[in-house]
Design a protein around this motif. Structure first.
Motif, PDB file in Angstrom:
ATOM      1  N   SER A  33       0.819  -1.219   0.000  1.00 46.20           N
ATOM      2  CA  SER A  33       0.000   0.000   0.000  1.00 46.20           C
ATOM      3  C   SER A  33       0.849   1.264   0.000  1.00 46.20           C
ATOM      4  O   SER A  33       0.319   2.362   0.093  1.00 46.20           O
ATOM      5  CB  SER A  33      -0.930   0.005   1.221  1.00 46.20           C
ATOM      6  N   PHE A  34       2.141   1.123  -0.129  1.00 40.98           N
ATOM      7  CA  PHE A  34       3.050   2.268  -0.095  1.00 40.98           C
ATOM      8  C   PHE A  34       3.304   2.792  -1.502  1.00 40.98           C
ATOM      9  O   PHE A  34       3.598   2.034  -2.407  1.00 40.98           O
ATOM     10  CB  PHE A  34       4.386   1.879   0.541  1.00 40.98           C
ATOM     11  N   LEU A  35       3.205   4.105  -1.661  1.00 45.54           N
ATOM     12  CA  LEU A  35       3.534   4.757  -2.922  1.00 45.54           C
ATOM     13  C   LEU A  35       4.641   5.765  -2.679  1.00 45.54           C
ATOM     14  O   LEU A  35       4.622   6.508  -1.687  1.00 45.54           O
ATOM     15  CB  LEU A  35       2.326   5.484  -3.515  1.00 45.54           C
ATOM     16  N   GLY A  36       5.586   5.822  -3.610  1.00 45.09           N
ATOM     17  CA  GLY A  36       6.630   6.826  -3.541  1.00 45.09           C
ATOM     18  C   GLY A  36       6.075   8.186  -3.925  1.00 45.09           C
ATOM     19  O   GLY A  36       4.938   8.309  -4.388  1.00 45.09           O
ATOM     20  N   ASN A  37       6.897   9.201  -3.727  1.00 46.75           N
ATOM     21  CA  ASN A  37       6.485  10.538  -4.146  1.00 46.75           C
ATOM     22  C   ASN A  37       6.389  10.577  -5.671  1.00 46.75           C
ATOM     23  O   ASN A  37       6.818   9.658  -6.354  1.00 46.75           O
ATOM     24  CB  ASN A  37       7.479  11.580  -3.639  1.00 46.75           C
ATOM     25  N   LYS A  38       5.826  11.635  -6.201  1.00 48.99           N
ATOM     26  CA  LYS A  38       5.683  11.763  -7.659  1.00 48.99           C
ATOM     27  C   LYS A  38       5.985  13.212  -8.034  1.00 48.99           C
ATOM     28  O   LYS A  38       5.270  14.115  -7.620  1.00 48.99           O
ATOM     29  CB  LYS A  38       4.278  11.358  -8.076  1.00 48.99           C
ATOM     30  N   THR A  39       7.077  13.414  -8.783  1.00 47.26           N
ATOM     31  CA  THR A  39       7.459  14.746  -9.239  1.00 47.26           C
ATOM     32  C   THR A  39       7.864  14.639 -10.704  1.00 47.26           C
ATOM     33  O   THR A  39       7.887  13.551 -11.275  1.00 47.26           O
ATOM     34  CB  THR A  39       8.644  15.293  -8.427  1.00 47.26           C
ATOM     35  N   TRP A  40       8.196  15.760 -11.302  1.00 45.65           N
ATOM     36  CA  TRP A  40       8.653  15.735 -12.698  1.00 45.65           C
ATOM     37  C   TRP A  40      10.137  15.420 -12.793  1.00 45.65           C
ATOM     38  O   TRP A  40      10.602  14.909 -13.797  1.00 45.65           O
ATOM     39  CB  TRP A  40       8.352  17.051 -13.393  1.00 45.65           C
ATOM     40  N   GLU A  41      10.895  15.718 -11.741  1.00 43.96           N
ATOM     41  CA  GLU A  41      12.337  15.433 -11.765  1.00 43.96           C
ATOM     42  C   GLU A  41      12.832  15.243 -10.344  1.00 43.96           C
ATOM     43  O   GLU A  41      12.180  15.666  -9.386  1.00 43.96           O
ATOM     44  CB  GLU A  41      13.095  16.554 -12.460  1.00 43.96           C
ATOM     45  N   PRO A  42      14.014  14.621 -10.186  1.00 44.50           N
ATOM     46  CA  PRO A  42      14.550  14.410  -8.844  1.00 44.50           C
ATOM     47  C   PRO A  42      14.874  15.727  -8.151  1.00 44.50           C
ATOM     48  O   PRO A  42      15.179  16.726  -8.808  1.00 44.50           O
ATOM     49  CB  PRO A  42      15.828  13.612  -9.080  1.00 44.50           C
ATOM     50  N   ALA A  43      14.833  15.713  -6.828  1.00 40.42           N
ATOM     51  CA  ALA A  43      15.261  16.868  -6.046  1.00 40.42           C
ATOM     52  C   ALA A  43      16.762  17.073  -6.244  1.00 40.42           C
ATOM     53  O   ALA A  43      17.484  16.096  -6.469  1.00 40.42           O
ATOM     54  CB  ALA A  43      14.940  16.650  -4.578  1.00 40.42           C
TER      55      ALA A  43
END
Length: 152
Positions: free
Chosen positions: A139-149
């Motif tokens: 049930s775990f989801l990672g973050n979601k962005t357009w590019e890495p920090a």
């Protein structure tokens, strides 16, 4: 009144199944079909994987960057990496790396029942999944962005 013909609907359904079924049954499917490995931070304090995963925005056919802590997904069972919810593999495995060929594998030295280390490998293609551009397990989801920090 006009008559209804099921032929176009049946033809479209057969065509769609012909396109989709090979993707569902292909050995090239799974996590590595929709996501590309982009890096990791496997240290004493961090256990995350970074990937680009296909999102559901068909207008742009986009990929999102996503990070997930693998301690949520894997554990150590007597020296063997196993799929296990909140398994905290990093507490008893070390020197972890990734192996990438047709699939993506997590490979570590894990403490076994005899107090020694055992080489162990876990196929992440059968462990992780893509959920609209976010990498996940259980049930775990990672973050979601357009590019890495910048600091990742």
């Amino acid at each position: 009144m006009g008559s209804f013909s099921a032929y176009p609907v049946l033809t479209a359904t057969v065509l769609l199944l012909g396109l989709v079924f090979p993707l569902l049954t292909s050995g090239e499917g799974g996590f590595t079909h929709d996501c590309a490995y982009a890096g990791a931070n496997l240290t004493d304090k961090h256990h995350w994987i970074g990937v680009y995963c296909l999102n559901d925005d068909v207008d742009i056919y986009g990929f999102n960057y996503s990070m997930l802590d693998l301690d949520h997904c894997a554990g150590n069972n007597a020296g063997q990496l196993v799929v296990y919810e909140n398994g905290n593999y990093s507490g008893s495995c070390e020197n972890c790396t990734f192996i990438h060929d047709k699939s993506l594998y997590l490979s570590c030295l894990c403490w076994d029942m005899n107090g020694g280390h055992t080489n162990s490998t876990l196929d992440l293609n059968t462990t992780l999944y893509d959920s609209n551009g976010a990498v996940g397990c259980y049930s775990f989801l990672g973050n979601k962005t357009w590019e890495p920090a910048p600091d990742s």
